[in-house]
Design a protein around this motif. Structure first.
Motif, PDB file in Angstrom:
ATOM      1  N   ALA A  44       0.699  -1.251  -0.072  1.00  0.00           N
ATOM      2  CA  ALA A  44       0.039  -0.005   0.253  1.00  0.00           C
ATOM      3  C   ALA A  44       0.871   1.156  -0.058  1.00  0.00           C
ATOM      4  O   ALA A  44       0.677   2.101  -0.585  1.00  0.00           O
ATOM      5  N   VAL A  45       1.789   1.271   0.721  1.00  0.00           N
ATOM      6  CA  VAL A  45       2.994   2.273   0.764  1.00  0.00           C
ATOM      7  C   VAL A  45       3.763   2.573  -0.667  1.00  0.00           C
ATOM      8  O   VAL A  45       3.829   3.468  -1.324  1.00  0.00           O
ATOM      9  N   GLY A  46       3.940   1.348  -1.091  1.00  0.00           N
ATOM     10  CA  GLY A  46       4.639   1.294  -2.478  1.00  0.00           C
ATOM     11  C   GLY A  46       3.607   2.038  -3.507  1.00  0.00           C
ATOM     12  O   GLY A  46       4.041   2.849  -4.409  1.00  0.00           O
ATOM     13  N   GLU A  47       2.199   1.643  -3.379  1.00  0.00           N
ATOM     14  CA  GLU A  47       1.213   2.120  -4.297  1.00  0.00           C
ATOM     15  C   GLU A  47       1.341   3.858  -4.269  1.00  0.00           C
ATOM     16  O   GLU A  47       1.306   4.443  -5.220  1.00  0.00           O
ATOM     17  N   LYS A  48       1.471   4.106  -2.881  1.00  0.00           N
ATOM     18  CA  LYS A  48       1.635   5.642  -2.847  1.00  0.00           C
ATOM     19  C   LYS A  48       2.520   6.514  -3.448  1.00  0.00           C
ATOM     20  O   LYS A  48       2.442   7.365  -3.910  1.00  0.00           O
ATOM     21  N   PHE A  49       3.761   5.706  -2.951  1.00  0.00           N
ATOM     22  CA  PHE A  49       5.062   6.221  -3.909  1.00  0.00           C
ATOM     23  C   PHE A  49       4.754   6.231  -5.508  1.00  0.00           C
ATOM     24  O   PHE A  49       5.172   7.147  -5.763  1.00  0.00           O
ATOM     25  N   ARG A  50       4.306   5.124  -5.965  1.00  0.00           N
ATOM     26  CA  ARG A  50       4.210   4.991  -7.355  1.00  0.00           C
ATOM     27  C   ARG A  50       3.315   6.331  -7.943  1.00  0.00           C
ATOM     28  O   ARG A  50       3.258   6.847  -8.903  1.00  0.00           O
ATOM     29  N   SER A  51       2.160   6.426  -7.053  1.00  0.00           N
ATOM     30  CA  SER A  51       1.050   7.438  -7.558  1.00  0.00           C
ATOM     31  C   SER A  51       1.750   8.804  -7.290  1.00  0.00           C
ATOM     32  O   SER A  51       1.409   9.626  -8.309  1.00  0.00           O
ATOM     33  N   ARG A  52       2.439   9.198  -6.450  1.00  0.00           N
ATOM     34  CA  ARG A  52       3.166  10.240  -6.305  1.00  0.00           C
ATOM     35  C   ARG A  52       3.882  10.573  -7.386  1.00  0.00           C
ATOM     36  O   ARG A  52       4.210  11.694  -7.640  1.00  0.00           O
ATOM     37  N   SER A  53       4.431   9.543  -7.841  1.00  0.00           N
ATOM     38  CA  SER A  53       5.431   9.819  -8.947  1.00  0.00           C
ATOM     39  C   SER A  53       4.699  10.418 -10.188  1.00  0.00           C
ATOM     40  O   SER A  53       5.387  11.228 -10.819  1.00  0.00           O
TER      41      SER A  53
ATOM     42  N   ASP B 281      18.502  -0.780  -6.628  1.00  0.00           N
ATOM     43  CA  ASP B 281      19.858  -0.090  -7.011  1.00  0.00           C
ATOM     44  C   ASP B 281      20.030   0.156  -8.479  1.00  0.00           C
ATOM     45  O   ASP B 281      20.358   1.481  -9.145  1.00  0.00           O
ATOM     46  N   GLN B 282      19.514  -0.870  -9.401  1.00  0.00           N
ATOM     47  CA  GLN B 282      19.688  -0.675 -10.725  1.00  0.00           C
ATOM     48  C   GLN B 282      18.716   0.601 -11.362  1.00  0.00           C
ATOM     49  O   GLN B 282      19.066   1.335 -12.160  1.00  0.00           O
ATOM     50  N   CYS B 283      17.358   0.566 -10.619  1.00  0.00           N
ATOM     51  CA  CYS B 283      16.431   1.514 -11.206  1.00  0.00           C
ATOM     52  C   CYS B 283      16.918   2.932 -10.718  1.00  0.00           C
ATOM     53  O   CYS B 283      16.601   3.677 -11.481  1.00  0.00           O
ATOM     54  N   ILE B 284      17.479   3.109  -9.430  1.00  0.00           N
ATOM     55  CA  ILE B 284      17.990   4.278  -9.084  1.00  0.00           C
ATOM     56  C   ILE B 284      19.006   4.749 -10.097  1.00  0.00           C
ATOM     57  O   ILE B 284      19.214   6.138 -10.411  1.00  0.00           O
ATOM     58  N   ALA B 285      20.281   3.956 -10.350  1.00  0.00           N
ATOM     59  CA  ALA B 285      21.078   4.239 -11.335  1.00  0.00           C
ATOM     60  C   ALA B 285      20.847   4.689 -12.572  1.00  0.00           C
ATOM     61  O   ALA B 285      21.389   5.560 -13.179  1.00  0.00           O
ATOM     62  N   ALA B 286      19.577   4.368 -13.072  1.00  0.00           N
ATOM     63  CA  ALA B 286      18.964   4.860 -14.315  1.00  0.00           C
ATOM     64  C   ALA B 286      18.313   5.811 -14.402  1.00  0.00           C
ATOM     65  O   ALA B 286      17.650   6.290 -15.361  1.00  0.00           O
ATOM     66  N   THR B 287      17.999   6.310 -13.273  1.00  0.00           N
ATOM     67  CA  THR B 287      16.903   7.396 -13.075  1.00  0.00           C
ATOM     68  C   THR B 287      17.582   8.796 -13.520  1.00  0.00           C
ATOM     69  O   THR B 287      18.665   8.970 -13.462  1.00  0.00           O
TER      70      THR B 287
ATOM     71  N   CYS C 200      10.725   4.050  -8.566  1.00  0.00           N
ATOM     72  CA  CYS C 200      11.656   3.118  -8.299  1.00  0.00           C
ATOM     73  C   CYS C 200      11.449   2.677  -6.693  1.00  0.00           C
ATOM     74  O   CYS C 200      11.326   1.480  -6.472  1.00  0.00           O
ATOM     75  N   LEU C 201      11.461   3.683  -5.948  1.00  0.00           N
ATOM     76  CA  LEU C 201      11.287   3.219  -4.550  1.00  0.00           C
ATOM     77  C   LEU C 201       9.965   2.551  -4.207  1.00  0.00           C
ATOM     78  O   LEU C 201      10.025   1.705  -3.312  1.00  0.00           O
ATOM     79  N   GLY C 202       8.719   3.047  -4.879  1.00  0.00           N
ATOM     80  CA  GLY C 202       7.779   2.148  -4.629  1.00  0.00           C
ATOM     81  C   GLY C 202       7.643   0.891  -5.227  1.00  0.00           C
ATOM     82  O   GLY C 202       7.300  -0.019  -4.659  1.00  0.00           O
ATOM     83  N   ARG C 203       8.213   0.727  -6.327  1.00  0.00           N
ATOM     84  CA  ARG C 203       8.034  -0.452  -7.277  1.00  0.00           C
ATOM     85  C   ARG C 203       9.162  -1.684  -6.581  1.00  0.00           C
ATOM     86  O   ARG C 203       8.752  -2.722  -6.453  1.00  0.00           O
ATOM     87  N   HIS C 204      10.195  -1.099  -6.403  1.00  0.00           N
ATOM     88  CA  HIS C 204      11.197  -1.980  -6.177  1.00  0.00           C
ATOM     89  C   HIS C 204      11.778  -2.075  -4.438  1.00  0.00           C
ATOM     90  O   HIS C 204      12.092  -3.080  -3.852  1.00  0.00           O
ATOM     91  N   GLY C 205      11.676  -0.912  -3.904  1.00  0.00           N
ATOM     92  CA  GLY C 205      11.999  -0.543  -2.426  1.00  0.00           C
ATOM     93  C   GLY C 205      10.910  -1.282  -1.812  1.00  0.00           C
ATOM     94  O   GLY C 205      10.968  -1.702  -0.584  1.00  0.00           O
ATOM     95  N   LEU C 206       9.529  -1.140  -2.151  1.00  0.00           N
ATOM     96  CA  LEU C 206       8.395  -1.448  -1.439  1.00  0.00           C
ATOM     97  C   LEU C 206       7.674  -2.623  -1.764  1.00  0.00           C
ATOM     98  O   LEU C 206       7.421  -3.434  -1.401  1.00  0.00           O
ATOM     99  N   ASP C 207       7.280  -2.760  -3.084  1.00  0.00           N
ATOM    100  CA  ASP C 207       6.514  -3.443  -3.774  1.00  0.00           C
ATOM    101  C   ASP C 207       7.179  -4.901  -3.661  1.00  0.00           C
ATOM    102  O   ASP C 207       6.756  -6.135  -3.218  1.00  0.00           O
TER     103      ASP C 207
END
Length: 380
Positions: free
Chosen positions: A204-213, A339-345, A354-361
């Motif tokens: 649920a927190v991951g979804e909030k981060f992705r929506s915030r993006s 790490d890979q997602c952040i590196a490519a941002t 990235c934080l919502g998708r990989h750090g939380l989901d």
């Protein structure tokens, strides 16, 4: 049923002003040079200090915590009188997972209203060593089982029938010995309920981060190019290597068995941390054949904790039981993909995704994959 894949990822790519880095192929190409394995844990001199908002660990260093004292395996808990003078080995390891839950609480309160908050979110999620986190989840699950009255009574009954040494011998020689006890099913339900509930909250927190993006694409700072990804990745890897878990509770002995009264240890340690998503009347099922060995390991760890046999002569066995390949690989992949997602941002709004998708989901998937109906992330 939780689903961590869906149209939201496609929509974000379609709406983004710059391509979002979500596919594994793109990430691997963009993150050349990053290790394919999680950072290895090592001795450390820093720790996270409780006290930040939402009870989250602080990012400030403090003196190194003392690991649990190692007692002789033949002493047992009954000889400890009022209880151990230091946290048990199981509680000490479980603190790594509890700290992650505390960080999720903190992130849930963040609105990602500034670059500073986005960076704080990355540091909190990135500063967890995946091996310690995986072992912490196993240890916490063991404490949940050891806090199940029916299972505790079943182990106590075995002790009345036999000796402590004989029970430990049976545990060592018969992997399904504990799973066949009368209270094992209740312990299963306790662990599965907590895993499903925790996974729901993290997702649920991951979804909030992705929506915030999405929303950050309409802000000036959210789309402003950034170029310090490698420095930030280096910083969080250092934090992951040097962090120490917050102080673990001391569970007193009760009628000759080491206790695990999680509710009395505070909200952060409670098995109902995310109780709004759990149903005590629902019967939870294992996700498949690969989940059964994990539950067997959890029950053995729980019994070792209760019998005061997590250290001393049983230390190596406990360490092996804390390692489950499926669980370990899932947490490793989650960290690698983050790490890979952040590196490519190239902008903060992509970092939020990235934080919502990989750090939380993905972590939610690693926590909940043992429960039928909870879909794992990339670690599956």
């Amino acid at each position: 049923m939780i689903s961590f894949r869906g149209p939201i990822e496609t929509q974000l790519r379609r709406r983004a002003r710059r391509p979002i880095v979500a596919s594994v192929t793109a990430l691997l190409a963009a993150a050349g040079g990053l290790s394919a394995c999680a950072t290895q844990s090592n001795d450390a001199t820093l720790a996270y200090v409780p006290g930040a908002p939402s009870s989250a660990p602080s990012l400030a260093p403090r003196a190194q915590l003392t690991s649990p004292t190692r007692a002789s395996a033949t002493e047992g808990v009954a000889a400890a009188g009022a209880g151990p003078a230091a946290p048990s080995a199981m509680a000490f390891r479980a603190a790594n997972y509890v700290d992650f839950r505390m960080d999720v609480d903190r992130l849930d309160a963040l609105g990602l209203r500034s670059l500073k908050e986005t960076r704080e979110a990355h540091e909190r999620l990135g500063a967890h060593d995946p091996q310690k986190l995986a072992e912490g989840w196993m240890a916490y699950a063991a404490l949940v089982a050891a806090d199940t009255p029916q299972f505790v009574e079943a182990v106590r009954k075995e002790l009345r029938r036999s000796s402590r040494d004989r029970v430990l011998k049976n545990i060592t020689e018969k992997p399904r010995y504990l799973s066949n006890l009368a209270g094992a099913g209740d312990a299963y339900q306790s662990v599965l309920r907590t895993a499903a509930s925790d996974a729901h909250k993290m997702a649920a927190v991951g979804e909030k981060f992705r929506s915030r993006s999405y929303e950050l694409q309409e802000t000036s700072w959210g789309v402003k190019p950034t170029a310090d990804q490698q420095q930030r990745l280096k910083k969080v890897r250092t934090l992951a290597q040097t962090r120490r878990p917050s102080a673990a509770p001391v569970f007193p002995a009760k009628r000759g068995l080491q206790g695990a009264q999680l509710a009395s240890a505070g909200d952060d340690w409670s098995a109902i941390w995310a109780s709004a998503n759990a149903s005590k009347s629902k019967t939870y099922e294992l996700s498949g054949a690969r989940a059964q060995p994990v539950m067997d390991q959890v029950l053995i760890l729980a019994a070792q904790h209760m019998l005061g046999a997590s250290d001393g002569a049983y230390a190596d066995q406990t360490q092996q039981l804390l390692r489950n390949d499926k669980t370990r690989q899932c947490f490793n992949w989650a960290k690698l993909h983050l790490d890979q997602c952040i590196a490519a941002t190239r902008a903060p709004y992509e970092e939020a995704y990235c934080l919502g998708r990989h750090g939380l989901d993905d972590i939610a998937g690693c926590v909940g994959w043992v429960v039928a109906g909870v879909e794992a992330g990339h670690g599956s």
